[in-house]
Design an enzyme around this catalytic site. Structure first.
Site, mmCIF file in Angstrom:
data_model
loop_
_atom_site.group_PDB
_atom_site.id
_atom_site.type_symbol
_atom_site.label_atom_id
_atom_site.label_comp_id
_atom_site.label_asym_id
_atom_site.label_seq_id
_atom_site.Cartn_x
_atom_site.Cartn_y
_atom_site.Cartn_z
ATOM 1 N N ASP A 169 0.837 -1.191 0.000
ATOM 2 C CA ASP A 169 0.000 0.000 0.000
ATOM 3 C C ASP A 169 0.883 1.255 0.000
ATOM 4 O OD1 ASP A 169 -2.197 1.593 0.153
ATOM 5 O OD2 ASP A 169 -2.923 0.822 2.047
ATOM 6 N N ASP A 170 0.657 2.141 -0.959
ATOM 7 C CA ASP A 170 1.340 3.440 -1.004
ATOM 8 C C ASP A 170 2.859 3.310 -1.093
ATOM 9 O OD1 ASP A 170 -1.207 4.395 -0.689
ATOM 10 O OD2 ASP A 170 -0.864 5.406 1.213
ATOM 11 N N CYS A 180 -6.211 3.525 -3.873
ATOM 12 C CA CYS A 180 -6.164 2.136 -3.438
ATOM 13 C C CYS A 180 -7.343 1.268 -3.819
ATOM 14 C CB CYS A 180 -5.996 2.145 -1.931
ATOM 15 S SG CYS A 180 -6.683 0.777 -1.105
ATOM 16 N N ARG A 219 -7.263 -2.059 -6.272
ATOM 17 C CA ARG A 219 -7.557 -3.404 -5.783
ATOM 18 C C ARG A 219 -8.699 -4.040 -6.559
ATOM 19 N NH1 ARG A 219 -4.860 -3.624 -0.525
ATOM 20 N NH2 ARG A 219 -3.575 -1.753 -0.670
ATOM 21 N N LYS A 235 -5.109 -6.051 4.072
ATOM 22 C CA LYS A 235 -6.053 -4.975 3.767
ATOM 23 C C LYS A 235 -6.974 -5.385 2.628
ATOM 24 C CE LYS A 235 -6.061 -0.298 1.808
ATOM 25 N NZ LYS A 235 -5.347 0.965 1.652
ATOM 26 N N HIS A 246 -10.458 -3.334 1.804
ATOM 27 C CA HIS A 246 -10.884 -2.003 1.353
ATOM 28 C C HIS A 246 -11.729 -2.030 0.087
ATOM 29 C CE1 HIS A 246 -9.772 2.558 1.261
ATOM 30 N NE2 HIS A 246 -10.895 2.305 1.928
ATOM 31 N N HIS A 282 0.984 2.175 4.219
ATOM 32 C CA HIS A 282 0.035 3.246 4.499
ATOM 33 C C HIS A 282 0.304 3.849 5.870
ATOM 34 C CE1 HIS A 282 -3.675 5.480 4.746
ATOM 35 N NE2 HIS A 282 -4.028 5.072 3.539
ATOM 36 N N ASP A 320 -0.109 -0.668 -4.927
ATOM 37 C CA ASP A 320 -1.410 -0.226 -5.436
ATOM 38 C C ASP A 320 -1.374 1.170 -6.032
ATOM 39 O OD1 ASP A 320 -1.112 1.201 -3.079
ATOM 40 O OD2 ASP A 320 -3.095 0.741 -2.291
ATOM 41 N N ASN A 321 -0.411 1.988 -5.638
ATOM 42 C CA ASN A 321 -0.244 3.335 -6.208
ATOM 43 C C ASN A 321 1.089 3.879 -5.711
ATOM 44 O OD1 ASN A 321 -2.850 3.842 -3.986
ATOM 45 N ND2 ASN A 321 -0.856 4.743 -3.505
ATOM 46 N N LYS A 349 0.785 9.777 -5.037
ATOM 47 C CA LYS A 349 -0.505 9.096 -4.939
ATOM 48 C C LYS A 349 -1.638 10.108 -5.146
ATOM 49 C CE LYS A 349 -3.401 7.409 -1.102
ATOM 50 N NZ LYS A 349 -3.382 6.968 0.307
#
Length: 773
Positions: A52-53, A90, A94, A148, A150, A243, A353-354, A416
């Protein structure tokens, strides 16, 4: 000798759909069993590790100085996609990754913390959307997810709500993790096991979320192999890291102590040099300069004060320790596969994811949650300076300043959330020794364009699995992505993905055959200021050619428009996407009486009782007795909250304003007391005044306390215990979760009307929902 008599006995019959024969007795009958999915004997296991991130340059194979020996090994024996793209946020990434469908068409034009009421912003997976685990399970795979998720609207996280978009309803046999967009690494507000909340008061000593998730992933694999030696499996390991809030174990932080004192300018230079040396970019590629646009700008490191440099470096030490921890986690998965003798025939994908984020602001933040609710008041929570020694630990929820975000995205611009490469171009490593053996000459590097929707069709192609056309009796939406399997096998194979739109909160882009049209979100949402780049010659998007090629701008802008209509991108809502909720959510703000022993309320439900409004808390006791002690009600954790408790015969009210804790001792609690009230009233400048009374008699007050808004309090309401994360660090050190020992009957919340101006609420919720990604 004649063959067996196949003449049906008298009175033999068939049952509809039964493949055997039915007589009056078993002797006259022939059994039959339904067929089950049976994958090929050499079907590979599949492991997808999603971070994540995490920006382009944060791991060793993409230029980082952070120690990532496991990822170095996987990249050395596999391939690196150097031109792989995601969406800017995100939940959309996903959804696209797990379905092969463009994010808006899958219903995720934003993160799952909104509900504006349009098809591209449904924020729940539709019944006609197939997922990768559903397809693999139908083909005979065991399917597991940890971490995660989300992909569930926050209004559907509570008991009694729809679970249609929960992991085990979307193809996973087992799930363990957080349905939220982020979490604390020391005190997660809520964890889910399969379809149930993990009801826990206190986490074990030295608990760390990444380790917990890894333990569960390893146990799933071991459990399967103890029962079935051959069944292939799919593991989707979606890390909560990187994150914010940034929190790392002390030993992982210590490895990087002093490593970032030289600052982000020199780190970016060294990372870019390593990228060029590794062949990730063609000769002549230039690194983007520090972002200079207002709100995105990064200062020169040498222009900072010594205090700023010391604190800013500390943030990055924590971030590096978290990346290191992720690599250790992947290492444990690899070790398990090696012990089972299955590493060679396991496809392992590692990606993000980004891109890296600017959510820490220009200076970093002591409180990740407070950062998005300053409401034009920089001293709203007294955010900086703060105790440098606490950065990265459980008492604070910090995030780094955006200069490290651009470092994460080396060599690109922006972050992001934006459609420029810094927001959407991320690392991608794939290893499958039994199936993909890159030649030494090409170093496993692939520079063909690929997009996040390509991952599902690529994995199915590699595993030799056909795609169903129907889901639950409905025609399934076809993939927008295409297989990149041929690219993995050959560095010269052309990409099959030649065009792709992007849109997120008004940031937009369109890629076609090496051209890229980009625009940051404009003030007037439907009047983009387009920039045009030849990303084959200029991969870091530095030379805007829009004035030179106006016809190409018009061509790609028209293509973006057509694609936006085809993918349900309209209407464009910009940064206001999260400000609207469906009317039925108003029921979440009605009074509620919570009986003692009720599990901790879910976070979103809890915040609806207090956000931006007056509210009253009423505690019912069956007569206080001398010696009774413990927490009566608690809402929150170290990131912010409030707590009412009895200790040594005295009644206390504590308030944690995003990490700044204050409390009052209201004096001895009289024996026989049956009712305690806390009246909370909105005050100017987004404050609250709190008044405590016992059996109707005023007992004490706290004035001018910063309101807890956005996503705070993060942990929900607990009655009779301070569960999961401590509101008061000192009290927790003395008493732990401090369950109440007396006769506590119930706690009632009575919300009043909203008192905060709508413009402030919209601004705060917009920023908080964006940050929830």
């Amino acid at each position: 000798m004649t063959g067996a008599d196949t003449t049906p006995p008298p009175h033999a019959r068939g049952y509809e759909g039964f493949g055997g024969r039915i007589g009056r007795t078993a002797a006259d009958s022939i059994p039959s069993w339904p067929s089950t999915a049976s994958p090929a004997s050499d079907a590979p296991n599949i492991v997808v590790v999603l971070i994540d991130d995490m920006g382009y340059s944060d791991i060793g194979p993409f230029g980082s100085e952070i120690e990532t020996p496991t990822l170095d090994r996987l990249a050395a024996q596999g391939v690196r996609l150097t031109n792989y793209h995601t969406t800017p946020l995100c939940s959309p990434s996903r959804a696209a990754l797990l379905t092969g469908v463009n994010p808006h068409r899958a219903g995720y034009g934003f993160v799952a913390n909104a509900d504006p009421g349009y098809p591209g912003l449904r924020l729940e997976l539709g019944d006609d959307i197939l997922t990768l685990p559903e397809i693999l399970r139908e083909s005979g795979y065991a399917t597991y997810a940890v971490g995660k998720w989300h992909l569930v609207r926050d209004a559907n996280l509570a008991p009694g709500r729809s679970r249609d978009s929960w992991p085990t309803q979307r193809g996973f046999d087992r799930y363990y993790g957080s349905l939220e967009g982020l979490n604390s690494f020391y005190y997660p507000n809520q964890l889910i096991s399969d379809n149930s909340v993990v009801d826990v008061d206190e986490y074990p000593e030295n608990y760390y979320l990444t380790d917990d998730l890894t333990d569960k992933a390893v146990s799933y694999i071991k459990d399967l192999r103890a029962h079935d030696a051959e069944k292939p499996f799919f593991l989707y390991f979606a890390h909560v890291a990187m994150h914010g809030p940034l929190q790392a174990k002390p030993e992982d932080q210590a490895k990087y102590r002093g490593r970032y004192n030289e600052g982000w300018d020199r780190i970016r230079e060294s990372r870019f040099a390593a990228q060029l040396a590794a062949g990730l970019f063609p000769e002549g590629t230039r690194q983007a300069p520090r972002n200079s646009e207002p709100g995105f700008d990064v200062p020169e490191w040498d222009s900072l004060t010594s205090e700023q440099q010391s604190r800013f470096a500390r943030y990055m030490e924590v971030y590096a320790g978290m990346v290191d921890s992720v690599d250790q986690s992947v290492g444990r998965i690899v070790e398990t596969l090696e012990e089972l003798g299955e590493l060679d025939n396991t496809i392992i994908v590692f990606t993000s994811d980004n891109g890296g984020t600017a959510e820490g602001g220009s200076d970093g933040t002591r409180s990740y949650f407070a950062q998005f609710a300053h409401v034009q008041d920089p001293e709203w929570v007294g955010d900086v300076p703060h105790d440098e020694s606490l950065i990265g630990g459980p008492q604070l929820g910090v995030h780094y300043p955006r200069g490290w975000g651009q470092t994460s995205n080396t060599p690109f611009r922006f972050y992001k959330g934006q459609s420029f490469a810094g927001g959407v171009r991320v690392p991608f490593v794939l290893s499958w020794p039994a199936g993909i053996k890159p030649a030494a000459a090409d170093n496993g590097i692939r520079d063909q364009f690929a997009y996040v929707t390509d991952l599902t069709p690529t994995l199915l192609d590699l595993a030799g699995i056909d795609v169903p056309t129907v889901r639950h009796g409905l025609p399934a939406k076809e993939f927008d992505g295409v297989s990149a399997a041929h690219v993995l096998h050959s560095p010269v194979a052309p990409s099959s993905h030649t065009e792709q739109y992007t849109e997120m909160t008004g940031n937009r882009g369109y890629y076609k055959d090496g051209w890229k049209l980009l625009a940051l979100a404009p003030d007037n949402i439907d009047e983009p200021d387009w920039q045009l780049f030849d990303v084959t010659a200029d991969p870091t998007e530095l030379n805007n050619l829009a004035a030179q090629y106006p016809d190409k701008v018009r061509e790609l802008a028209d293509a973006w428009d057509n694609s936006a209509w085809a993918n349900t991108v309209f209407p464009l809502l910009g940064n206001g996407v999260g400000a609207v909720r469906r009317p039925e959510e108003q029921a979440l703000s009605r009074p509620v009486r919570i009986l003692a022993g009720t599990p901790t309320l879910e976070r979103y439900r809890s915040t609806r009782l207090i956000a931006f409004r007056d509210f009253d808390i009423t505690v019912e006791l069956s007569g206080y007795q001398g010696g009774d002690s413990g927490v009566l009600v608690a809402h929150g954790d170290p990131q912010g909250g409030y707590i009412l408790y009895v200790e040594d015969g005295h009644l206390h009210l504590g308030y944690n304003a995003f990490g700044d804790y204050r409390s009052i001792d209201t004096g001895p609690l009289a024996v026989g007391s049956t009712r305690i009230d806390v009246a909370v009233r909105v005050a100017p400048r987004l404050r609250w005044n709190l008044d405590v009374s016992v059996d109707g008699v005023p007992a004490g007050y706290l004035r001018d306390q910063v309101q807890l808004v956005g996503m705070a309090p993060w942990t929900g309401i607990s009655v009779g215990v301070d569960a999961r994360g401590p509101v008061s660090w000192d009290l927790h050190g003395r008493r732990g979760s401090f369950r109440y020992s007396g006769a506590l009957r119930a706690v009632t919340y009575t919300p009043g009307t909203v008192q905060v101006p709508a413009r402030h609420i919209e601004s705060i919720e917009r920023e908080a929902e964006y940050a929830a990604d």
